[in-house]
Write a protein that holds these residues in place. Structure first.
Motif, PDB file in Angstrom:
ATOM      1  N   VAL A  39       0.807  -1.377   0.058  1.00  0.00           N
ATOM      2  CA  VAL A  39      -0.094   0.070   0.042  1.00  0.00           C
ATOM      3  C   VAL A  39       0.863   1.401  -0.017  1.00  0.00           C
ATOM      4  O   VAL A  39       0.655   2.180  -0.809  1.00  0.00           O
ATOM      5  N   ASP A  40       1.961   1.576   1.015  1.00  0.00           N
ATOM      6  CA  ASP A  40       2.623   2.550   1.041  1.00  0.00           C
ATOM      7  C   ASP A  40       3.584   2.659  -0.015  1.00  0.00           C
ATOM      8  O   ASP A  40       3.658   3.775  -0.888  1.00  0.00           O
ATOM      9  N   VAL A  41       4.013   1.489  -0.807  1.00  0.00           N
ATOM     10  CA  VAL A  41       4.796   1.875  -1.653  1.00  0.00           C
ATOM     11  C   VAL A  41       4.328   2.389  -3.113  1.00  0.00           C
ATOM     12  O   VAL A  41       4.522   3.008  -3.853  1.00  0.00           O
ATOM     13  N   ALA A  42       3.160   1.445  -3.260  1.00  0.00           N
ATOM     14  CA  ALA A  42       2.173   1.807  -4.698  1.00  0.00           C
ATOM     15  C   ALA A  42       1.496   3.468  -4.404  1.00  0.00           C
ATOM     16  O   ALA A  42       1.526   4.049  -5.312  1.00  0.00           O
ATOM     17  N   ALA A  43       1.235   3.598  -3.091  1.00  0.00           N
ATOM     18  CA  ALA A  43       0.703   4.865  -3.156  1.00  0.00           C
ATOM     19  C   ALA A  43       1.703   6.129  -3.375  1.00  0.00           C
ATOM     20  O   ALA A  43       1.605   7.038  -4.043  1.00  0.00           O
ATOM     21  N   TYR A  44       2.845   5.874  -3.108  1.00  0.00           N
ATOM     22  CA  TYR A  44       3.929   6.795  -3.137  1.00  0.00           C
ATOM     23  C   TYR A  44       4.492   6.942  -4.525  1.00  0.00           C
ATOM     24  O   TYR A  44       4.357   7.983  -5.049  1.00  0.00           O
ATOM     25  N   PHE A  45       4.531   5.913  -5.313  1.00  0.00           N
ATOM     26  CA  PHE A  45       4.937   5.742  -6.613  1.00  0.00           C
ATOM     27  C   PHE A  45       3.884   6.361  -7.436  1.00  0.00           C
ATOM     28  O   PHE A  45       3.939   6.897  -8.591  1.00  0.00           O
ATOM     29  N   GLY A  47       1.291   8.291  -6.697  1.00  0.00           N
ATOM     30  CA  GLY A  47       0.928   9.576  -6.455  1.00  0.00           C
ATOM     31  C   GLY A  47       1.986  10.518  -7.169  1.00  0.00           C
ATOM     32  O   GLY A  47       1.675  11.406  -7.608  1.00  0.00           O
ATOM     33  N   ARG A  48       3.446  10.038  -7.103  1.00  0.00           N
ATOM     34  CA  ARG A  48       4.293  10.927  -7.818  1.00  0.00           C
ATOM     35  C   ARG A  48       4.333  10.894  -9.027  1.00  0.00           C
ATOM     36  O   ARG A  48       4.591  11.871  -9.732  1.00  0.00           O
ATOM     37  N   ALA A  49       3.986   9.688  -9.680  1.00  0.00           N
ATOM     38  CA  ALA A  49       3.903   9.735 -11.218  1.00  0.00           C
ATOM     39  C   ALA A  49       2.674  10.266 -11.729  1.00  0.00           C
ATOM     40  O   ALA A  49       2.927  10.874 -13.162  1.00  0.00           O
ATOM     41  N   LYS A  63      -0.544  13.703  -0.116  1.00  0.00           N
ATOM     42  CA  LYS A  63      -1.219  12.508  -0.466  1.00  0.00           C
ATOM     43  C   LYS A  63      -2.139  13.122  -1.601  1.00  0.00           C
ATOM     44  O   LYS A  63      -2.966  13.911  -1.563  1.00  0.00           O
ATOM     45  N   THR A  64      -2.191  12.211  -2.517  1.00  0.00           N
ATOM     46  CA  THR A  64      -3.052  12.276  -3.864  1.00  0.00           C
ATOM     47  C   THR A  64      -3.984  11.253  -3.757  1.00  0.00           C
ATOM     48  O   THR A  64      -3.836  10.206  -3.316  1.00  0.00           O
ATOM     49  N   LEU A  65      -5.232  11.504  -4.306  1.00  0.00           N
ATOM     50  CA  LEU A  65      -6.346  10.608  -4.821  1.00  0.00           C
ATOM     51  C   LEU A  65      -5.605   9.620  -5.810  1.00  0.00           C
ATOM     52  O   LEU A  65      -6.073   8.221  -5.484  1.00  0.00           O
ATOM     53  N   SER A  66      -4.804   9.750  -6.530  1.00  0.00           N
ATOM     54  CA  SER A  66      -4.169   8.711  -7.483  1.00  0.00           C
ATOM     55  C   SER A  66      -3.223   8.010  -6.488  1.00  0.00           C
ATOM     56  O   SER A  66      -3.347   6.642  -6.776  1.00  0.00           O
ATOM     57  N   GLY A  67      -2.575   8.421  -5.712  1.00  0.00           N
ATOM     58  CA  GLY A  67      -1.760   7.715  -4.613  1.00  0.00           C
ATOM     59  C   GLY A  67      -2.658   6.890  -3.753  1.00  0.00           C
ATOM     60  O   GLY A  67      -2.316   5.629  -3.763  1.00  0.00           O
ATOM     61  N   GLY A  68      -3.724   7.352  -3.396  1.00  0.00           N
ATOM     62  CA  GLY A  68      -4.863   6.521  -2.533  1.00  0.00           C
ATOM     63  C   GLY A  68      -5.109   5.415  -3.392  1.00  0.00           C
ATOM     64  O   GLY A  68      -5.297   4.193  -2.964  1.00  0.00           O
ATOM     65  N   ILE A  69      -5.589   5.407  -4.614  1.00  0.00           N
ATOM     66  CA  ILE A  69      -5.900   4.584  -5.539  1.00  0.00           C
ATOM     67  C   ILE A  69      -4.940   3.487  -6.004  1.00  0.00           C
ATOM     68  O   ILE A  69      -5.254   2.185  -5.902  1.00  0.00           O
ATOM     69  N   GLY A  70      -3.792   4.086  -6.186  1.00  0.00           N
ATOM     70  CA  GLY A  70      -2.524   3.060  -6.404  1.00  0.00           C
ATOM     71  C   GLY A  70      -2.467   2.350  -5.165  1.00  0.00           C
ATOM     72  O   GLY A  70      -1.947   1.278  -5.281  1.00  0.00           O
ATOM     73  N   GLY A  71      -2.506   2.771  -3.813  1.00  0.00           N
ATOM     74  CA  GLY A  71      -2.102   1.913  -2.641  1.00  0.00           C
ATOM     75  C   GLY A  71      -3.381   0.907  -2.599  1.00  0.00           C
ATOM     76  O   GLY A  71      -2.964  -0.164  -2.185  1.00  0.00           O
ATOM     77  N   LEU A  72      -4.591   1.308  -2.981  1.00  0.00           N
ATOM     78  CA  LEU A  72      -5.606   0.036  -2.735  1.00  0.00           C
ATOM     79  C   LEU A  72      -5.379  -1.052  -3.916  1.00  0.00           C
ATOM     80  O   LEU A  72      -5.418  -2.413  -3.725  1.00  0.00           O
ATOM     81  N   VAL A  73      -4.924  -0.648  -4.994  1.00  0.00           N
ATOM     82  CA  VAL A  73      -4.508  -1.540  -6.351  1.00  0.00           C
ATOM     83  C   VAL A  73      -3.285  -2.605  -5.649  1.00  0.00           C
ATOM     84  O   VAL A  73      -3.203  -3.784  -5.771  1.00  0.00           O
ATOM     85  N   GLY A  74      -2.269  -1.629  -4.984  1.00  0.00           N
ATOM     86  CA  GLY A  74      -0.990  -2.458  -4.239  1.00  0.00           C
ATOM     87  C   GLY A  74      -1.620  -3.405  -3.290  1.00  0.00           C
ATOM     88  O   GLY A  74      -1.046  -4.507  -3.237  1.00  0.00           O
ATOM     89  N   ALA A  75      -2.478  -2.929  -2.515  1.00  0.00           N
ATOM     90  CA  ALA A  75      -3.099  -3.941  -1.500  1.00  0.00           C
ATOM     91  C   ALA A  75      -3.817  -5.140  -1.983  1.00  0.00           C
ATOM     92  O   ALA A  75      -3.566  -6.486  -1.731  1.00  0.00           O
TER      93      ALA A  75
END
Length: 156
Positions: A39-45, A47-49, A63-75
């Motif tokens: 979650v943390d790694v996916a949200a960070y990368f 969100g940054r990208a 923190k961005t919404l895209s990072g939050g969604i990325g974190g969910l996908v990573g989870a």
């Protein structure tokens, strides 16, 4: 606010003390650690990208919404891979991954809100430039107690 945050931390620690007594506790904790890290790694990368709209600008402006969604996908991806090791079917782990992803990010935002409320930038200087000790464990604040409840429900 301080009392609620302290209560949440104590609930997490007391749940952890019960969780480690369960059979296969090591496997459960490793799986949770891998999912939280995902979650943390996916949200960070992500969100940054991608960047975009802020998730909670008054609490954690980076923190961005895209990072939050990325974190969910990573989870979900990591939970999917952990399913065979925990004896779950993949469809259950998809739902579990979403729930864990939301709660990890909620714990992160809750800890950030606590630091803002206390008017401190870092919760310690142990890990320089990182936000402090609590930043490494904020994702567990809500998932450790939930995991204990879910495991107890599954056992009965």
């Amino acid at each position: 606010f301080e009392a609620l945050f302290t209560l949440a931390l104590l609930q997490c620690l007391s749940s952890l003390s019960l969780l480690i007594t369960l059979p296969y506790a090591e496997l459960i904790l490793i799986a949770l650690a891998l999912i939280v890290t995902a979650v943390d790694v996916a949200a960070y990368f992500v969100g940054r990208a991608i960047g975009g709209m802020k998730l909670a600008p008054s609490i954690s402006p980076g923190k961005t919404l895209s990072g939050g969604i990325g974190g969910l996908v990573g989870a979900v991806i990591m939970a999917f891979f952990m399913a065979p090791y925990l004896g779950f079917i993949h469809s259950n782990m998809i739902i579990t991954g979403i729930i864990i992803g939301v709660l990890v990010q909620a714990g992160d935002l809750y800890e950030s809100a606590f630091k803002r409320h206390m008017n401190i930038k870092d919760s310690s200087n142990i890990i320089r430039g990182h936000g402090g000790f609590l930043d490494r464990f904020d994702g567990y604040i809500f998932i450790i107690p939930l995991s204990l409840v879910l495991l107890a429900a599954a056992a009965s």
